[in-house]
Design an enzyme around this catalytic site. Sequence first.
Site, PDB file in Angstrom:
ATOM      1  N   ALA A  66      -7.800 -40.819  21.849  1.00 56.43           N
ATOM      2  CA  ALA A  66      -7.531 -40.907  23.283  1.00 56.43           C
ATOM      3  C   ALA A  66      -8.126 -42.227  23.764  1.00 56.43           C
ATOM      4  CB  ALA A  66      -8.184 -39.729  23.994  1.00 56.43           C
ATOM      5  N   GLY A 110      -8.121 -38.116  19.152  1.00 56.95           N
ATOM      6  CA  GLY A 110      -6.800 -37.683  19.613  1.00 56.95           C
ATOM      7  C   GLY A 110      -5.689 -38.096  18.650  1.00 56.95           C
ATOM      8  N   GLU A 113      -5.647 -35.468  16.143  1.00 54.03           N
ATOM      9  CA  GLU A 113      -5.149 -34.260  16.818  1.00 54.03           C
ATOM     10  C   GLU A 113      -3.641 -34.336  17.030  1.00 54.03           C
ATOM     11  OE1 GLU A 113      -8.281 -34.920  19.826  1.00 54.03           O
ATOM     12  OE2 GLU A 113      -8.696 -32.794  19.606  1.00 54.03           O
ATOM     13  N   GLU A 133     -15.475 -37.802  18.087  1.00 55.43           N
ATOM     14  CA  GLU A 133     -15.786 -37.698  19.520  1.00 55.43           C
ATOM     15  C   GLU A 133     -17.273 -37.494  19.782  1.00 55.43           C
ATOM     16  OE1 GLU A 133     -13.267 -36.141  17.987  1.00 55.43           O
ATOM     17  OE2 GLU A 133     -11.469 -36.113  19.249  1.00 55.43           O
TER      18      GLU A 133
HETATM   19  N1  CAA Z   1      -9.504 -46.203  23.099  1.00 62.61           N
HETATM   20  C1  CAA Z   1      -9.343 -47.412  23.666  1.00 62.61           C
HETATM   21  N2  CAA Z   1      -9.312 -48.573  22.968  1.00 62.61           N
HETATM   22  C2  CAA Z   1      -9.481 -48.491  21.648  1.00 62.61           C
HETATM   23  C3  CAA Z   1      -9.660 -47.271  20.983  1.00 62.61           C
HETATM   24  C4  CAA Z   1      -9.661 -46.089  21.761  1.00 62.61           C
HETATM   25  N3  CAA Z   1      -9.782 -44.864  21.222  1.00 62.61           N
HETATM   26  N4  CAA Z   1      -9.823 -47.523  19.664  1.00 62.61           N
HETATM   27  C5  CAA Z   1      -9.733 -48.856  19.512  1.00 62.61           C
HETATM   28  N5  CAA Z   1      -9.529 -49.438  20.706  1.00 62.61           N
HETATM   29  C6  CAA Z   1      -9.368 -50.866  20.982  1.00 62.61           C
HETATM   30  C7  CAA Z   1     -10.692 -51.600  20.889  1.00 62.61           C
HETATM   31  O1  CAA Z   1     -11.426 -51.446  22.087  1.00 62.61           O
HETATM   32  C8  CAA Z   1     -10.223 -53.016  20.634  1.00 62.61           C
HETATM   33  O2  CAA Z   1      -9.789 -53.571  21.860  1.00 62.61           O
HETATM   34  P1  CAA Z   1     -10.330 -55.033  22.327  1.00 62.61           P
HETATM   35  O3  CAA Z   1      -9.739 -55.957  21.294  1.00 62.61           O
HETATM   36  O4  CAA Z   1      -9.742 -55.196  23.687  1.00 62.61           O
HETATM   37  O5  CAA Z   1     -11.807 -54.976  22.273  1.00 62.61           O
HETATM   38  C9  CAA Z   1      -8.989 -52.824  19.762  1.00 62.61           C
HETATM   39  O6  CAA Z   1      -8.578 -51.468  19.982  1.00 62.61           O
HETATM   40  C10 CAA Z   1      -9.282 -52.988  18.285  1.00 62.61           C
HETATM   41  O7  CAA Z   1     -10.345 -52.128  17.938  1.00 62.61           O
HETATM   42  P2  CAA Z   1     -11.681 -52.600  17.185  1.00 62.61           P
HETATM   43  O8  CAA Z   1     -11.991 -54.027  17.504  1.00 62.61           O
HETATM   44  O9  CAA Z   1     -12.749 -51.607  17.479  1.00 62.61           O
HETATM   45  O10 CAA Z   1     -11.196 -52.505  15.667  1.00 62.61           O
HETATM   46  P3  CAA Z   1     -12.100 -52.270  14.380  1.00 62.61           P
HETATM   47  O11 CAA Z   1     -11.224 -52.529  13.216  1.00 62.61           O
HETATM   48  O12 CAA Z   1     -13.376 -53.044  14.484  1.00 62.61           O
HETATM   49  O13 CAA Z   1     -12.492 -50.699  14.418  1.00 62.61           O
HETATM   50  C11 CAA Z   1     -12.048 -48.357  14.717  1.00 62.61           C
HETATM   51  C12 CAA Z   1     -11.499 -49.739  14.276  1.00 62.61           C
HETATM   52  C13 CAA Z   1     -13.124 -47.887  13.719  1.00 62.61           C
HETATM   53  C14 CAA Z   1     -10.897 -47.369  14.704  1.00 62.61           C
HETATM   54  C15 CAA Z   1     -12.672 -48.489  16.116  1.00 62.61           C
HETATM   55  O14 CAA Z   1     -11.732 -49.110  16.987  1.00 62.61           O
HETATM   56  C16 CAA Z   1     -13.063 -47.169  16.746  1.00 62.61           C
HETATM   57  O15 CAA Z   1     -14.090 -46.606  16.374  1.00 62.61           O
HETATM   58  N6  CAA Z   1     -12.273 -46.693  17.727  1.00 62.61           N
HETATM   59  C17 CAA Z   1     -12.588 -45.493  18.490  1.00 62.61           C
HETATM   60  C18 CAA Z   1     -12.377 -44.250  17.657  1.00 62.61           C
HETATM   61  C19 CAA Z   1     -12.755 -43.033  18.476  1.00 62.61           C
HETATM   62  O16 CAA Z   1     -13.900 -42.841  18.846  1.00 62.61           O
HETATM   63  N7  CAA Z   1     -11.767 -42.162  18.743  1.00 62.61           N
HETATM   64  C20 CAA Z   1     -11.957 -40.988  19.536  1.00 62.61           C
HETATM   65  C21 CAA Z   1     -11.622 -41.257  20.976  1.00 62.61           C
HETATM   66  S1  CAA Z   1     -12.062 -39.922  22.048  1.00 62.61           S
HETATM   67  C22 CAA Z   1     -10.817 -38.789  21.829  1.00 62.61           C
HETATM   68  O17 CAA Z   1      -9.884 -39.009  21.109  1.00 62.61           O
HETATM   69  C23 CAA Z   1     -10.993 -37.500  22.623  1.00 62.61           C
HETATM   70  C24 CAA Z   1     -10.105 -36.388  22.175  1.00 62.61           C
HETATM   71  O18 CAA Z   1     -10.487 -35.433  21.577  1.00 62.61           O
HETATM   72  C25 CAA Z   1      -8.703 -36.381  22.480  1.00 62.61           C
END
Ligand code: CAA
Length: 259
Positions: A66, A110, A113, A133
Amino acid sequence: MSYETILVERRDAVTLITLNRPQALNALNTQVLAELGKAFADYDADPAQRCAVLTGSGEKAFAAGADIKEMADKPAADFFLEDFFSGWQSNVVATRKPWIAAVAGFALGGGCELAMMADFIIAADTAKFGQPEIKLGVAPGMGGSQRLTRAVGKAKAMEMCLTGRMMDAQEAERSGLVARIVPAAELLDEALKSAALIASMPPMAAMVNKEMVNMAFETGLAQGILTERRLFQILTATEDKREGMAAFVEKRPGVWKGR
Ligand code: CAA
């Protein structure tokens, strides 16, 4: 309707839906949900379309969750009053026809999911699944704690939710989360091939088979078996049943009417 966050193509009887926010690793925001809802509703309503594939754009991610940036400053009351995330059930899970998730790269939060909402997952050898999360101070909100646990059992689901650790494609296949693994370069072709095979089946039977298997997650064994038997009996009233059995006896391919 033209879309900004997804791409939709029709390839014969298969609808291909591609998440298209590669700059945000296909993070799932409100607009993505609305557009997916429309795309799945159109797919369900079009009798010429018989299977769908949902995939990510780029090789890096199916979807990294998400959209954290959308949620970061949102007041708690708004999450509750909007019944935030409820649309995934009504817009995506409610799809009655079969669809496959083709997952390469990250399927996190998400994203994992959403993949688990599909009827089955075909994974590239690069796929990584996780429910991280907890690291954000929250927990799954789109069905992950329930679907992951049903798919891989309590031990792995609990470990993944509590530690945020990712599962690679091999472990996901061993654990029953994905139907099969293919080389990343062949993912889309393989998923489209599977979808074309499903699309070649009698469509009402496909819908009923989907409903039956899903029922195994929703109900007890005796009720599930009774409902299965009744649905089987109802299918015997279709023109496609008559055609399917006649085609078998006459040693020719069936020609489906979809009713
Ligand atoms: N939401 C918004 N933006 C996201 C995102 C997310 N879930 N995941 C990645 N992005 C964005 C980053 O912010 C980044 O944007 P900018 O270039 O503007 O900074 C871009 O995508 C590229 O990401 P990274 O630079 O972080 O890429 P990376 O290769 O270094 O890392 C990753 C990859 C490990 C997947 C890392 O992006 C990450 O940890 N993302 C979040 C994963 C996460 O926590 N997901 C759960 C979200 S909460 C949820 O989903 C609730 C639910 O139950 C529904």
